[in-house]
Design a protein around this motif. Structure first.
Motif, PDB file in Angstrom:
ATOM      1  N   SER A   1      -1.440  -4.617  -2.898  1.00 54.93           N
ATOM      2  CA  SER A   1      -2.449  -4.921  -1.876  1.00 54.93           C
ATOM      3  C   SER A   1      -3.081  -6.281  -2.145  1.00 54.93           C
TER       4      SER A   1
ATOM      5  N   LYS B   1      -3.735   4.413  -2.365  1.00 53.54           N
ATOM      6  CA  LYS B   1      -2.842   3.674  -3.249  1.00 53.54           C
ATOM      7  C   LYS B   1      -2.905   2.202  -2.872  1.00 53.54           C
ATOM      8  N   ALA B   2      -3.532   1.451  -3.727  1.00 56.40           N
ATOM      9  CA  ALA B   2      -3.697   0.017  -3.510  1.00 56.40           C
ATOM     10  C   ALA B   2      -3.813  -0.609  -4.889  1.00 56.40           C
ATOM     11  N   SER B   3      -3.357  -1.835  -5.042  1.00 56.46           N
ATOM     12  CA  SER B   3      -3.382  -2.441  -6.375  1.00 56.46           C
ATOM     13  C   SER B   3      -4.715  -3.107  -6.682  1.00 56.46           C
TER      14      SER B   3
ATOM     15  N   HIS C   1      -8.984   8.240  -5.887  1.00 54.81           N
ATOM     16  CA  HIS C   1      -8.702   6.811  -6.035  1.00 54.81           C
ATOM     17  C   HIS C   1      -8.767   6.495  -7.513  1.00 54.81           C
TER      18      HIS C   1
ATOM     19  N   VAL D   1      -0.990  -1.285   1.653  1.00 59.32           N
ATOM     20  CA  VAL D   1      -1.649  -0.132   1.037  1.00 59.32           C
ATOM     21  C   VAL D   1      -1.006   1.152   1.560  1.00 59.32           C
ATOM     22  N   SER D   2      -1.196   2.235   0.817  1.00 56.10           N
ATOM     23  CA  SER D   2      -0.714   3.540   1.269  1.00 56.10           C
ATOM     24  C   SER D   2      -1.821   4.567   1.153  1.00 56.10           C
TER      25      SER D   2
ATOM     26  N   SER E   1       1.901   3.998   5.084  1.00 54.72           N
ATOM     27  CA  SER E   1       1.587   2.675   4.547  1.00 54.72           C
ATOM     28  C   SER E   1       1.313   1.717   5.690  1.00 54.72           C
TER      29      SER E   1
ATOM     30  N   PRO F   1      -5.383   1.317 -10.557  1.00 58.96           N
ATOM     31  CA  PRO F   1      -4.038   1.107 -10.027  1.00 58.96           C
ATOM     32  C   PRO F   1      -2.980   0.803 -11.081  1.00 58.96           C
TER      33      PRO F   1
ATOM     34  N   ASN G   1       2.650   2.959  -9.257  1.00 60.93           N
ATOM     35  CA  ASN G   1       2.188   3.945  -8.273  1.00 60.93           C
ATOM     36  C   ASN G   1       1.578   3.361  -7.016  1.00 60.93           C
ATOM     37  N   CYS G   2       1.303   2.057  -7.024  1.00 63.01           N
ATOM     38  CA  CYS G   2       0.599   1.492  -5.871  1.00 63.01           C
ATOM     39  C   CYS G   2       1.344   0.301  -5.316  1.00 63.01           C
TER      40      CYS G   2
END
Ligand code: FES
Ligand code: FES
Lengths: 700, 162
Positions: free
Chosen positions: A495, A453-455, A484, A440-441, A530, A487, A491-492
């Motif tokens: 995760s 930023k996480a999927s 948030h 994650v970021s 990240s 996703p 961009n992500c």
């Protein structure tokens, strides 16, 4: 007791959902867009001899396996699931080709004019038929020292349980769209796992990864049904967009969705319990059989979770488990909230009740004598590493529900049932460590906002809000300073998929830890950091021998259900439902209640009314008027509570929750029905028709 | 009737007088979504089972997937888009928020319209009355209790409005 983080906040997506302005895939306009429809096999098992397609009007296209530049497979675990059937079809409804164009009515006409000639083979339709051939998946493991010869002389009790299909029935059907802007393919839609779709696109198209982008659209429910299956629509729409040069949208209608998408695996479980001369339960054996449908999909992971859950919450060692999965010529089965857990707990908890009644003891007393404790071995000889508060859970349930009194003083045609259960949080085996490697970021901006930023996807469960809450609280900033969005792979970072009750506990934890770094650098105007999931160092897993910690952590629950039975109509009426869970710290009490109520009602649907059958490979219940799911008038208010037992490795002490709530309710319902009717019920769903049959059989 | 499958229909849609000229047998759901871009009206099943497409016609709750334009001739149609600026929506919205009645949101516009229809008929419904009135609106996420509570909260908070 609660923590501050448990106080509910307004969902981030509340306003656009309540006023209907949020746009799901079907609501989105697609300028110059085309629609795609799937032409499907009419045979359960056949060779395709010939395909005659009509001449196409301008602007219409046909997409077949020939249009796939690379592999004709949907990669899940094994690569046996084709994007389009090529030479053979393996179930009724298997995609053969797509017809794409601007007008749906015209597409349907063209579908009617497409003629497929088949040479049918004899299909394998039932588990019984399938078992004449070897299974395609098999596993076994033993906990402790299971010695058949010593056990042979002991008393034993053996019985078999059966469960049926269950459809996720998310209210928004499968929906996807694709836009090709050479060299980039962009896929948007209803999904749980953007990176799964990206993998599937890469496997089919052989595009380089930077030319594949997958975006989650607002998603109207998933429940596992949008874990693997959306890859099919993702690849289909992408192929159509590339060939036609237009944006392409594909929306399943309800009947298509009910008939041909993945469902919960039907299953058969034989349990044998051995007793010593003092009637102690000294050993147990389980034999598990799953119906995979035509292709493997996620079946091997479901088979594992089911097999590892079959010990229940009891330390009865030795335990020997063998499990097999067979292919049949029906649509592939797949992920559904609980992922093998509901089947396992229906069997094991019902078995405990039947043993209690044979021994003439109270079902709760029997359970209490065998509860696992902290430090005990898990089924796969890992360790329950953290406090196991089963006695508190049971006590809380007893006081809340007055179970013992209801059980002892049950009137005619009334009954009460209890269940105890667990759910492993996170991916099975070394999945979290080796397969997922979640990343994650967090991006911090000049204005003091922070973007996650996480999927991980928002599928209704509230993850946009809960993850934002974790970050806001960890950074001690207001939640409206946290950004948030839904996703995308563009961009992500990956995760991991939004499955296996892992988002809050695992993704939330990486975010929580990463906040420490953000805090340290807070005075820098703008930066991005990240982190990856740190697999706890005291866990181990051997995937060949199936030994070790199958899950990073467990969540726990107890349910009690009280029913009455109408001997004239064979209908069961649920009077009370109680539920207590140990999920560590609830991250948002309102969101937690939403998961509890939703999971229980879905589980009661599974237990009591949701029935799906195939005749000659064709699904009978292909509408919501025949596949019945619970409505607002079916069940009473659920009285629920959570224990205070923060999990030291979870964010603010949280464990997984989403699946646990569905896992244990069916056996509590079944036990209540058994007491109310006086018959033994070893199969789900317990419909009035089934009860009528059982009562007639068992009264003879 | 102007031509073989054209039909002239006058109706009120969210406060606007509409003259619909077209196929009288199209599904009203499609007419609303496609011709008037009212995408708050959802399709969940297309056969009258789920209530995602619920609208009010002259104040009564209907599933628009089972209706055709000729059935709304000279009637008044209200969708979530025409309702969401009202005071009563405001009360219902706050009640849904307080109760936690929204998850994936796909059933939500239909639930809001059903709440409005119920409270118009019965401003102070009992729990059982709510459960039975809303039984045509399916929700797969919430298990319903939070929705039922939302209706109760709205009924109390909006005392006198309905
Ligand atoms: S779409 Fe109209 S009732 Fe389901
Ligand atoms: S909130 Fe998802 S269907 Fe109701």
């Amino acid at each position: 007791m609660t923590s501050e983080i448990s106080n509910p906040v307004k969902r981030l997506d509340f306003d656009e959902k309540i006023n209907g302005s949020i746009r799901y895939t079907a609501d989105m306009e697609l300028p110059n867009g085309l629609f795609a429809k799937t032409l499907r096999s009419e045979h359960a098992y056949a060779q395709i001899i010939n395909i005659t397609t009509p001449s196409l009007p301008d602007g219409y296209f046909i997409i077949t396996s020939k249009d796939i530049p690379h592999n004709n497979t949907i990669p899940v675990v094994e690569n046996d699931w084709p994007i389009f059937a090529e030479e053979e079809v393996h179930y009724i409804g298997e995609p053969i080709l797509l017809i794409v164009g601007p007008d749906i009515q015209m597409i349907e006409n063209l579908m009617d004019q497409t003629i497929i000639e088949y040479a049918p083979f004899k299909p394998t339709l039932t588990l019984k038929e399938a078992m004449q051939n070897p299974p395609h998946l098999e596993l076994s493991y033993t906990k402790g020292d299971f010695d058949h010869t010593t056990l042979k002389v002991l008393d034993k009790f053996e019985e078999t349980f059966e469960t049926g299909l269950q459809e996720q029935a998310y209210l928004e059907t499968q929906s996807m769209m694709a836009i090709y802007e050479a060299p980039v393919i962009k896929v948007y839609g209803s999904m749980q796992c953007p990176y799964y779709i990206k993998d599937a696109l890469q496997n089919a198209l052989a595009f380089s990864p930077e030319n594949i982008e997958v975006y989650q659209n607002p998603t109207g429910g998933g429940f596992g049904g949008k874990e693997d299956f959306p890859s099919v629509l993702g690849v289909h729409t992408a192929l159509a967009a590339i060939k036609s040069g237009h944006p392409v949208k594909m929306i399943y209608d309800r009947s298509e969705d009910l008939s041909y998408t993945t469902k919960r695996h039907p299953c058969k479980i034989k349990l044998t319990t051995y007793f010593d001369e003092n009637h102690h339960l000294v050993a147990r054996e389980a034999d598990i059989i799953l119906d995979s449908g035509a292709y493997t999909g996620l079946t091997n992971v479901v088979l594992q979770r089911l097999s590892f859950s079959i010990m229940g919450v009891y330390n009865i060692t030795p335990l020997h488990v063998s499990a097999r999965a067979y292919k049949t010529h029906k649509p592939p089965n797949g992920a559904f909230r609980g992922f093998g857990g509901p089947q396992a707990f229906f069997a094991i908890e019902s078995h405990m009740n039947h043993i209690a009644s044979r021994l003439g003891v109270n079902p709760l007393d029997l359970r209490n004598a065998y509860l696992v404790k902290q430090g005990d071995m898990t089924s796969t000889e890992g360790k329950f590493r953290h406090p196991v508060k089963l006695p508190e859970l049971v006590w809380r349930m007893e006081t809340m529900s007055d179970y013992r009194n209801h059980f002892a003083e049950s009137e005619e045609y009334a009954g009460v049932g209890i269940s105890l259960f667990l759910h492993g949080c996170g991916f099975t085996g070394s999945g979290e460590k080796e397969l997922l490697k979640s990343k994650v970021s967090l991006a911090k901006f000049e204005d003091g906002t922070v973007e996650i930023k996480a999927s991980s996807t928002e599928i209704g469960q509230g993850s946009l809000t809960t993850l934002s809450k974790i970050v806001a609280q960890a950074l001690e900033i207001p939640i409206d300073k946290v950004i948030h969005k839904l996703p995308s792979t563009a961009n992500c970072p990956d995760s991991g998929p939004t499955v296996a009750s892992r988002t809050t506990m695992i993704v939330g934890k990486i975010l929580y830890d990463l906040c420490g770094e953000v805090k340290k650098r807070w005075n820098e105007p703008r930066f991005e950091v990240s982190a990856m999931y740190k697999y706890p160092s005291d866990l181990f897993w051997n995937n060949t021998e199936l030994k070790g910690d199958a899950y990073p952590e467990y969540a726990w629950g107890a349910n009690v259900v009280r029913v009455t039975f109408n001997p004239v109509t064979y209908e069961v009426d649920v009077k009370d439902i109680w539920a207590v869970y140990d999920i560590g710290t609830p991250i948002d009490s309102k969101m937690v209640k939403g998961q509890i109520d939703g999971g229980i009602v879905q589980g009661l649907g599974y237990a009591s009314m949701e029935e799906m059958n195939h005749i000659a490979g064709k699904v009978l219940q292909n509408r919501l008027s025949t596949y019945i799911i619970p409505c607002s008038a079916d069940f009473p208010e659920i009285k629920s509570a959570t224990l205070f037992n923060p999990f030291e490795e979870g964010p603010f002490g949280a464990r997984g929750l989403g699946e646990l709530t569905l896992v244990g309710i069916a056996p509590a319902y079944a036990a209540a029905v058994e007491q109310a009717t006086g018959v033994k019920v070893n199969a789900l769903p317990i419909t009035p028709e089934r009860l009528r049959r059982l009562i007639h059989e068992q009264r003879k | 009737m102007n031509s073989e499958n054209e039909f002239s229909i006058l109706f009120n849609l969210n406060g606007d007088e509409i003259h619909y000229l077209g196929d009288p047998t199209r599904r009203l759901l499609n007419v609303l979504r496609e011709d008037y871009h009212l995408t708050g009206v959802k399709e969940g099943c297309g056969e009258g089972e789920c209530g995602a497409c619920a609208i009010l016609v002259d104040g009564h709750l209907y599933n628009s997937c089972l209706m055709m334009p000729y059935q709304i001739n000279h009637k008044s149609v209200l969708t979530i888009e025409g309702f969401r600026d009202s005071k009563r929506f405001e009360i219902i919205s706050r009640a849904f928020e307080a109760a936690g009645a929204v998850q994936c949101g796909f059933c939500t516009p239909g639930m809001v319209m059903a709440t409005e229809a119920l409270l118009r008929k019965n401003p102070h419904p009992l729990r059982d009355e709510i459960a039975s009135f809303m039984s045509g609106n399916l929700c797969r996420c919430t298990g319903y209790d939070m929705i039922i509570k939302a209706v109760m909260i709205a009924s109390e908070a909006g005392d006198g409005l309905w």
